[in-house]
Structure formats: structure tokens, C-alpha cells
Design an enzyme around this catalytic site. Structure first.
Site, short mmCIF file in Angstrom:
data_model
loop_
_atom_site.label_atom_id
_atom_site.label_comp_id
_atom_site.label_asym_id
_atom_site.label_seq_id
_atom_site.Cartn_x
_atom_site.Cartn_y
_atom_site.Cartn_z
N LYS A 109 76.90 44.36 28.77
CA LYS A 109 76.96 43.16 29.58
C LYS A 109 77.78 42.21 28.54
O LYS A 109 78.67 41.41 29.21
CB LYS A 109 75.68 42.48 29.75
CG LYS A 109 75.31 41.65 30.89
CD LYS A 109 73.97 41.12 31.09
CE LYS A 109 72.98 42.12 31.64
NZ LYS A 109 71.63 41.64 32.11
N ASN B 8 63.10 33.96 39.40
CA ASN B 8 64.37 32.97 39.00
C ASN B 8 65.62 33.28 39.44
O ASN B 8 66.29 32.45 39.89
CB ASN B 8 64.19 32.75 37.60
CG ASN B 8 65.31 31.84 36.76
OD1 ASN B 8 66.09 32.38 36.51
ND2 ASN B 8 65.07 30.59 36.98
N LYS C 267 71.62 40.77 21.37
CA LYS C 267 71.33 39.60 22.25
C LYS C 267 70.53 40.25 23.07
O LYS C 267 70.92 41.46 23.95
CB LYS C 267 72.55 38.97 22.69
CG LYS C 267 72.32 37.76 23.61
CD LYS C 267 71.87 36.75 22.56
CE LYS C 267 71.44 35.51 23.52
NZ LYS C 267 69.54 35.70 23.72
N SER D 265 73.28 31.55 27.47
CA SER D 265 72.81 32.00 26.18
C SER D 265 73.71 31.85 25.13
O SER D 265 73.23 31.12 24.13
CB SER D 265 72.04 33.25 26.20
OG SER D 265 71.02 33.13 26.82
N LYS E 5 67.03 44.30 23.20
CA LYS E 5 65.97 44.20 24.30
C LYS E 5 64.53 44.19 23.68
O LYS E 5 64.41 45.02 22.81
CB LYS E 5 66.04 44.97 25.50
CG LYS E 5 65.41 44.43 26.78
CD LYS E 5 66.49 43.50 27.40
CE LYS E 5 65.96 42.82 28.61
NZ LYS E 5 66.90 42.42 29.62
N THR F 193 71.89 32.73 35.62
CA THR F 193 72.04 34.19 36.28
C THR F 193 72.31 34.03 37.53
O THR F 193 73.08 35.05 38.10
CB THR F 193 70.61 34.85 35.79
OG1 THR F 193 70.48 34.65 34.34
CG2 THR F 193 71.01 36.43 35.84
N1 GLU Z 1 67.36 38.46 29.98
C1 GLU Z 1 68.62 38.35 30.38
C2 GLU Z 1 69.21 39.42 30.77
O1 GLU Z 1 69.06 40.63 31.06
C3 GLU Z 1 69.32 37.14 29.70
C4 GLU Z 1 69.49 37.69 28.18
C5 GLU Z 1 70.06 36.49 27.35
O2 GLU Z 1 70.30 35.51 27.76
O3 GLU Z 1 69.99 37.06 26.18
O4 GLU Z 1 70.68 39.47 30.99
#
Ligand code: GLU
Length: 428
Positions: A95, A222, A71, A362, A107, A191
Site C-alpha cells: 500500500k 468509518n 507503518k 497518516s 500491523k 480512507t
Molecule cells: N489502518 C489503515 C490501513 O489499513 C491506516 C494505516 C495507517 O494510517 O498507518 O490502511
């Protein structure tokens, strides 16, 4: 700030190695977890509006999927590098593990500047991304989301391309979709709100009343916007923000002692990522150098931009008044600062805990898509608050019990969960 000398992937590995040593992990386990499991490096040819073809370099990197499908977001950035994407994929694994959601880490990135692309060109780029690696994506494999300079429209184009190829509807294939098209209410805010849920817990521990605190922030995208909104609603005073004009590379901080207003700040944003200085002056903001955000006499610093912003070089600029650093960005502090920050008695909320609200939401989006039943916003946000505050509490307790920094404690919890998963699967 001198970012050039710091490689985010090396930073992520240094952070991991420190804790792997502390936990006395087996050599094979360390080798598995200190690098990504799988990397896709590919090119995306895009037909431009003028009839020419432009080729973009892109990546999708899966760090670890032992706890669930990989993810993590896809970012569009002109300075994207494979090592940045590698680091970000590692941080996604930790995370998801620290907030205990059943997902791994991945990523993606495309080296591009979306602000120079028309809507049609952006759509073709998104569809091209999926066409090149669709077999590796999917709700049970690897689930993308928005990140720096990508948004819900980009996600929907990617979903549509995936579903066209797969011949069905797979709304759990991607998150951060528009509301009404499989997106979750609260995802846009998640976030930033998550950052403030962590901050609230932290201030409770420090016996500080949020109403008597001040913040200076780096960045106003954001995440920063919604963190600022909630912080101000709770009675805090945001005194300064900085932004970087991505075209000229110039940064600027604006400051107003009486406090900044989020809607005004939004009006002051220029399309290039900078600040409309003239308008800011009219509204009573002082214009300061770009790095002035870090030297403000505030209680809390919130770096909410990119990696490697707090380095040993700029650390002495941090005022003795600062009590808390909330890492809203990914990797804003270089590893060589951690001990110095601790020596100064500054409470640091580490990035992969502090900004985990986005991926947590998410996950809620996927749950809602899978059940085809969508929750109201209060339900989403109350679940988010509960998860974030619980995660903070676990990290805090471990840090206290074992006399660890918050970053090391968060790593210990996350790494142990992932090690447990790879062991149970028999990978090590
Ligand atoms: N891009 C966000 C992060 O760095 C969200 C990632 C997601 O929702 O999968 O945590």
C-alpha cells in the site's frame, strides 16, 4: 459467507507469488518478501475494573521496512489471528509503495472486544500494549495508527505511554491522533474519500457519470461512512448497506431505492455493529438478508468490512449490471475470484490502492508533526486527492499497456519499488 476456508496470509502470499513469478524475482528476494521480517507475539495483563486480571494476546508484525519505518494500524477484534495480522502487514508494505510514500509495512492486533471493556480498561490495554514493545516502536522504527475498532483516543493513550517511557515528545510515533494533539485535519475522512477519488478516476475511464450510478456497500464503519458521504455529495445514489452485529453474528442489509441518507444510517447503527431494524422500517428502508448487499442491481459494489467476503461461492450472486468493485476493505476478495471478475468485465480497484488514503494522510500527519506546522483541511485533502489520483493513473496505465488486471498492475508497481529498495540496501 464462507470465510473459514480462507486464510488471509495465504491469500496475500498467493497474490505476491503470482506477481513474483511474473517479474521473475530471485529466490532470495521472494523468500524475503513473502513473509514478515519481524514478529512480536506477546501478552498484555490488564487490571479489570472488578479487581481481576485479564490477559490479552497481542501482535505487532513488521513485514518490510526497506522504504522507511514500518507503518500500519492496530486492530482490536475478538477474531483477530496472527495470520490476519501477517497478511495485513504485507498489504501495508504494498500500500505504501503503490502510493509512493516513504514508509514500510507493519500491523498490530489485540484479540479483544473493546465494546465489552470500560474506558479505563481500554486505556490500560493501550498502555500495556506500548509497555510490552516500546523499544520496537517509534517515529523511525514502526508507526502505528487506528484500524478496525481502534480510534484517536486509543492512539493518544499509546502515545502518552510511549512518551512517558521515552521521556520526551515524539508525536511522529503514532498517527490518527486527535486534531489539536498532533492529529491531521482530514485523517478521519481520508480512507473513505480516497476510495471515492479512485472511483472518480475509474468512472472517467469507463465513461460513466457518477450522477447516474448506484452503489451497494458492505459495512458501515468509518471508511464506508466517509466514502458514502463523498459519493452522495458527488450525485451518486447509495441504495443498500449491510452490517454485521458482532455479538450475535447476524448480518442484515437495508435498502431504499430512492437512496440512503448517511446521517440516517448513522442513527440506525446499534452499538453491537448491527442495524436498528424497526427504526429502519419506519424510515422506509427494506430489511433484507445480510448477503443481499452483493446481489443488488447496482453499478458499483463497495465491500468495506473485513477480509474474504467475495468468494467463488458468492460471485454468481453479483448482478450483471455491476461494472465496478471498489475494495475499500483490506483483502475482501479471495484470489480465486480475480480471474472470474475479470472475465465478467468488472473493473476492480484493488484494496491496497483503493484504501490507501488513510495511510497517505497518516504520512501527511507525520510530516506536519515533524515540522510542527499544521495545514488546513483543504490543503490536506487536495494533496490526498493528487496522490491518490496519480497512483490510480500509474496503475491504470500499466494495466492497459501490459494487459494486466488492476490488482496485478498495482502489485507490479509496488513490488518493483520494494525490490529496488532491498537491492539498493544490499539485503539481497
Ligand atoms: N489502518 C489503515 C490501513 O489499513 C491506516 C494505516 C495507517 O494510517 O498507518 O490502511
Amino acid at each position: 459467507m464462507s470465510e473459514q476456508n480462507y486464510n488471509p496470509y495465504k491469500n496475500a502470499q498467493a497474490q505476491f507469488d503470482k506477481v513474483a513469478e511474473m517479474l521473475d524475482l530471485e529466490a532470495g528476494t521472494r523468500e524475503l518478501l513473502r513473509q514478515p521480517m519481524q514478529e512480536a507475539h506477546f501478552t498484555i495483563p490488564v487490571k479489570m475494573d472488578d479487581g481481576s486480571t485479564k490477559v490479552f494476546n497481542a501482535y505487532r508484525i513488521k513485514h518490510n521496512d526497506s522504504r522507511g519505518p514500518a507503518k500500519g494500524g492496530i486492530r482490536f477484534h475478538p477474531n483477530e489471528t496472527v495470520d490476519t495480522v501477517r497478511a495485513l502487514s504485507m498489504w501495508m508494505t504494498w500500500k505504501c509503495a503503490v502510493v509512493d510514500i516513504p514508509l514500510g509495512g507493519g500491523k498490530g492486533g489485540v484479540i479483544c472486544d473493546p465494546r465489552t471493556l470500560s474506558k479505563g480498561e481500554q486505556e490500560r490495554l493501550c498502555r500495556g500494549y506500548v509497555r510490552r514493545i516500546h523499544a520496537q516502536l517509534g517515529p523511525n522504527l514502526d508507526v502505528a495508527a487506528p484500524d478496525v475498532m481502534t480510534n484517536s483516543q486509543h492512539m493518544l493513550w499509546m502515545l502518552d505511554e510511549y512518551e512517558t517511557i521515552a521521556g520526551g515528545r515524539y508525536p511522529g510515533m503514532i498517527t490518527g491522533k486527535p486534531v489539536g494533539m498532533g492529529g491531521s485535519l482530514g485523517r478521519t475522512e481520508a480512507t473513505g474519500y480516497g476510495v471515492i477519488y479512485c472511483l472518480q478516476e475509474c468512472l472517467n475511464k469507463l465513461n460513466m457519470d457518477i450522477k447516474n450510478t448506484t452503489v451497494s456497500m458492505q459495512g458501515f464503519g468509518n471508511v464506508a461512512e466517509y466514502a458514502a458521504r463523498m459519493y452522495i455529495e458527488l450525485g451518486g445514489k447509495l441504495v443498500a448497506i449491510s452490517r454485521t452485529d458482532r455479538t450475535t453474528g447476524t448480518t442484515c442489509t437495508i435498502k431504499r431505492e430512492s437512496g440512503c441518507d448517511v446521517d440516517e444510517l448513522k442513527q440506525l447503527k446499534t452499538a453491537d455493529g448491527g442495524i436498528d431494524r424497526e427504526k429502519a422500517k419506519e424510515l422506509g428502508y427494506e430489511i433484507l438478508p445480510g448477503d443481499a448487499w452483493i446481489s443488488q442491481d447496482v453499478d458499483i459494489l463497495i465491500p468495506a468490512a473485513l477480509e474474504n467476503q467475495i468468494t467463488p461461492e458468492v460471485l454468481p450472486m453479483i448482478s450483471s449490471k455491476v461494472k465496478v468493485i471498489c475494495e475499500a476493505a483490506n483483502g475482501p476478495t479471495t484470489p480465486d475470484c480475480d480471474d472470474l471478475i475479470r472475465e465478467r468485465n468488472i473493473f476492480l480497484i484493488p484494496d491496497f490502492l483503493c484504501n490507501a488514503g488513510g495511510v497517505t494522510c497518516s504520512y501527511f500527519e507525520q510530516v506536519q508533526c515533524n515540522t510542527n506546522y499544521f495545514w488546513d483541511k483543504d490543503e490536506v485533502l487536495s494533496k490526498l486527492e493528487h496522490n491518490m489520483k496519480n497512483a490510480f493513473q500509474s496503475v491504470y496505465e500499466l494495466a492497459q499497456e501490459e494487459n494486466l488486471s488492476m490488482r496485478d498492475a498495482a502489485y507490479v508497481i509496488a513490488i518493483k519499488r520494494v525490490v529496488n529498495a532491498v537491492e539498493l540496501r544490499g539485503w539481497v
